[in-house]
Scaffold this motif. Structure first.
Motif, short mmCIF file in Angstrom:
data_model
loop_
_atom_site.label_atom_id
_atom_site.label_comp_id
_atom_site.label_asym_id
_atom_site.label_seq_id
_atom_site.Cartn_x
_atom_site.Cartn_y
_atom_site.Cartn_z
N GLY A 1 -0.97 -6.73 9.51
CA GLY A 1 -2.29 -6.18 9.20
C GLY A 1 -2.20 -5.14 8.11
N ALA A 2 -3.27 -5.00 7.36
CA ALA A 2 -3.33 -4.00 6.30
C ALA A 2 -4.80 -3.75 5.96
CB ALA A 2 -2.58 -4.46 5.06
N SER A 3 -5.05 -2.64 5.29
CA SER A 3 -6.43 -2.34 4.90
C SER A 3 -6.65 -2.78 3.45
CB SER A 3 -6.70 -0.84 5.06
OG SER A 3 -5.79 -0.09 4.29
N SER A 4 -7.85 -3.23 3.20
CA SER A 4 -8.21 -3.75 1.88
C SER A 4 -8.60 -2.62 0.94
CB SER A 4 -9.38 -4.72 2.04
OG SER A 4 -9.60 -5.43 0.86
N ILE B 1 -5.21 -4.64 -0.71
CA ILE B 1 -3.78 -4.62 -0.38
C ILE B 1 -2.99 -4.67 -1.68
CG2 ILE B 1 -1.93 -5.82 0.83
CD1 ILE B 1 -4.05 -6.97 2.72
N ASN C 1 0.83 -1.22 0.00
CA ASN C 1 0.00 0.00 0.00
C ASN C 1 0.86 1.26 0.00
OD1 ASN C 1 -2.28 -1.58 -0.07
ND2 ASN C 1 -2.68 -1.43 2.11
N ASN D 1 -7.41 -8.42 4.61
CA ASN D 1 -7.16 -7.57 5.78
C ASN D 1 -5.85 -7.87 6.48
OD1 ASN D 1 -9.52 -5.85 5.90
ND2 ASN D 1 -10.64 -7.77 6.09
N SER D 2 -5.05 -8.79 5.91
CA SER D 2 -3.72 -9.08 6.45
C SER D 2 -2.91 -9.80 5.39
CB SER D 2 -3.83 -9.93 7.71
OG SER D 2 -4.48 -11.16 7.46
N TYR D 3 -1.60 -9.84 5.62
CA TYR D 3 -0.72 -10.58 4.69
C TYR D 3 0.38 -11.25 5.48
CZ TYR D 3 2.40 -6.51 5.01
OH TYR D 3 3.23 -5.50 5.47
N PHE E 1 -7.91 -8.30 -2.40
CA PHE E 1 -8.76 -7.95 -1.27
C PHE E 1 -8.37 -8.82 -0.07
CE2 PHE E 1 -11.22 -6.45 -4.85
CZ PHE E 1 -11.52 -5.17 -4.41
N SER F 1 -8.32 -10.55 9.28
CA SER F 1 -7.17 -10.06 10.05
C SER F 1 -6.45 -11.23 10.71
CB SER F 1 -7.62 -9.04 11.08
OG SER F 1 -8.56 -9.63 11.96
N THR G 1 -2.64 -6.64 -6.64
CA THR G 1 -3.55 -6.05 -5.65
C THR G 1 -4.62 -7.08 -5.37
OG1 THR G 1 -3.14 -3.82 -6.46
CG2 THR G 1 -5.13 -4.15 -5.16
#
Length: 95
Positions: A48-51, A53, A35, A90-92, A88, A69, A86
């Motif tokens: 954690g990350a926001s969708s 990603i 991001n 909420n975590s990686y 969709f 998450s 990219t």
């Protein structure tokens, strides 16, 4: 015969040392941009990350994007070394 025993002993010691290293000592080599934020030699683990990603993976490791998450839920994308994608989620997880 002594030479063989010495070689096997040295090899066994090297294997034990490699296996005993903590998991946190492992890191991907290179740059991971998530991001728009660059991470140099990211540690193996869950983040954690926001969708959505956006991942620019310039490391030697694969990055798994998870739907939920804490790296829970299904994997929505597997982004290999030298790949940009990219997905969709909420975590990686950096392998």
């Amino acid at each position: 015969m002594n030479r063989l025993v010495s070689t096997v002993g040295t090899l066994a010691a090297a294997v034990l040392l490699a296996v005993s290293l903590p998991a946190s000592a492992y890191a991907a080599t290179g740059w991971l941009i998530v991001n728009g934020v660059p991470h140099r030699n990211p540690q193996r683990g869950c983040y954690g990350a926001s969708s959505p990603i956006a991942v620019d993976n310039f490391t030697n490791a694969t990055v798994l994007v998870h739907a939920a998450s804490d790296c829970q839920g299904p994997v929505t994308a597997a982004i290999g070394p030298s790949e940009i994608d990219t997905a969709f989620g909420n975590s990686y997880f950096v392998l």
